[in-house]
Design an enzyme around this catalytic site. Structure first.
Site, PDB file in Angstrom:
ATOM      1  N   LYS A  43       0.136  -1.511  13.134  1.00  0.00           N
ATOM      2  CA  LYS A  43      -0.512  -0.415  13.841  1.00  0.00           C
ATOM      3  C   LYS A  43      -2.028  -0.537  13.895  1.00  0.00           C
ATOM      4  O   LYS A  43      -2.667   0.167  14.673  1.00  0.00           O
ATOM      5  CB  LYS A  43      -0.106   0.908  13.207  1.00  0.00           C
ATOM      6  CG  LYS A  43       1.356   1.201  13.369  1.00  0.00           C
ATOM      7  CD  LYS A  43       1.691   1.284  14.842  1.00  0.00           C
ATOM      8  CE  LYS A  43       3.030   1.932  15.054  1.00  0.00           C
ATOM      9  NZ  LYS A  43       3.156   2.430  16.416  1.00  0.00           N
TER      10      LYS A  43
HETATM   11  N1  PMP Z   1       7.828  -0.107  11.545  1.00  0.00           N
HETATM   12  C1  PMP Z   1       7.002   0.781  10.981  1.00  0.00           C
HETATM   13  C2  PMP Z   1       6.932   0.854   9.489  1.00  0.00           C
HETATM   14  C3  PMP Z   1       6.230   1.640  11.776  1.00  0.00           C
HETATM   15  O1  PMP Z   1       5.393   2.544  11.211  1.00  0.00           O
HETATM   16  C4  PMP Z   1       6.354   1.548  13.187  1.00  0.00           C
HETATM   17  C5  PMP Z   1       5.567   2.475  14.084  1.00  0.00           C
HETATM   18  N2  PMP Z   1       5.989   3.804  14.042  1.00  0.00           N
HETATM   19  C6  PMP Z   1       7.244   0.629  13.744  1.00  0.00           C
HETATM   20  C7  PMP Z   1       7.951  -0.207  12.879  1.00  0.00           C
HETATM   21  C8  PMP Z   1       7.548   0.561  15.232  1.00  0.00           C
HETATM   22  O2  PMP Z   1       6.516   0.141  16.039  1.00  0.00           O
HETATM   23  P1  PMP Z   1       6.304   0.698  17.517  1.00  0.00           P
HETATM   24  O3  PMP Z   1       5.652   2.047  17.379  1.00  0.00           O
HETATM   25  O4  PMP Z   1       5.396  -0.288  18.145  1.00  0.00           O
HETATM   26  O5  PMP Z   1       7.609   0.824  18.198  1.00  0.00           O
END
Ligand code: PMP
Length: 315
Positions: free
Chosen positions: A43
């Protein structure tokens, strides 16, 4: 990409892509080590991209306050960016998220607001609360679930890096979806370059998204403990046209895989990495692909020490 990034922000992205040496038993599965970003998660990429996009559009100026609905990782990324660029930060998170994440955000100087685990239709839902507070206070809602800069960051950085690091050979890309930014952005970039690549959603058992990928209709809403992925509504940044299939993964399978990643591969990752790797191994085992299976390890194990699934590891 801007050239005036200061200090640690220059080191977001360009993460290692490594093969699973022991767990994959001869299958070709490559994992992108997003837990090695400065804030410990994938992120960081979108936090930086969203802030730079808003600055470039002139809607964000130094001294303003950012607000986000975040499971924690986007908050940590935003806190790094906010600290180095002179913004305030408010994070709204549902109470199911780990105490480690709350403490990390508060320690980074963010104001943390905890909401009940309410459904999306409820005014108490974390996303509803963030939207309302942004309007009431004139804060900038970074809006990772809707902001197109999220998808673009993964197209231009994560996806481009995977193409470069594999020499343009990828059989399948596997990822879970929280906002959908990772799978949509990387999927789009890979499909533009490699028409034969398969893009597969790794979905926790209990999330409704796998059914939606397969039928166009959300599945029943159940409970699960893996954090950051799966949903009971479809986020705007998750685009079905780039996804070919879905794999459902139980909490037990995910957490058992995290333990193996830590113990056998030295990959110090969180729960959703386990989900992704379980799904990636299934896809690799079925064969018929024109290249390795690539997935991401979205965050680091240090966010989850207080969670029940990590208790008992020392015995
Ligand atoms: N894994 C974790 C631990 C996350 O915090 C997130 C984001 N919410 C994701 C995967 C998924 O990523 P995305 O938001 O790009 O779908």
């Amino acid at each position: 990409m801007k050239s005036d990034r200061q200090g640690i922000l220059k080191h977001i992205g360009r993460t290692p892509l490594v093969p699973l040496e022991r767990i994959a038993r001869g299958l070709s599965v490559l994992v992108k080590c997003e837990h090695m970003n400065p804030g410990g998660s994938i992120k960081d990429r979108i936090a930086l991209a969203i802030v730079e996009d808003a600055e470039a559009r002139g809607v964000l100026r130094s001294g303003m306050t950012l607000i986000e609905a975040t499971a924690g990782n986007t908050g940590v990324g935003l806190a790094l960016v906010a600290a180095t660029r002179g913004y305030g930060l408010v994070c709204v998170m549902p109470e199911k998220m780990s105490i480690d994440k709350r403490l990390a955000l508060a320690a980074l100087g963010a104001r943390v607001i905890i909401t009940p685990n309410a459904p999306p239709s409820s005014p108490d839902n974390f996303r509803s609360v963030a939207r309302r507070m942004a309007e009431e206070n004139g804060w900038f809602l970074t809006d990772q679930f809707n902001n197109p800069a999220n998808v673009r960051a993964h197209e231009e950085t994560t996806g481009a890096e995977i193409l470069e690091q594999t020499g343009g050979r990828v059989g399948a890309f596997v990822a879970g979806a929280g906002t959908g930014g990772t799978i949509t952005g990387v999927g789009r970039r890979l499909k533009a370059a490699l028409p034969g690549v398969r893009v597969v959603l790794a979905d926790p058992l209990g999330s409704g998204l796998a059914d939606w990928v397969e039928t166009g209709r959300l599945g029943a809403d159940g409970s699960y403990a893996v954090e950051g992925i799966g949903a009971s509504e479809v986020p705007n940044n998750l685009h079905r046209d780039v996804i070919d299939a879905a794999e459902r993964v139980s909490d037990e399978e995910s957490f058992a895989m995290v333990r193996r990643l830590v113990r056998e591969e030295g990959l110090l990752v969180g729960g959703s990495a386990g989900t992704n790797v379980v799904a990636a191994l299934r896809i690799a085992a079925r064969g018929g692909l024109d290249g390795p299976v690539v997935t991401v390890l979205p965050d680091s194990w240090d966010r989850y020490r207080a969670k029940p699934w990590m208790q008992g590891w020392a015995s």
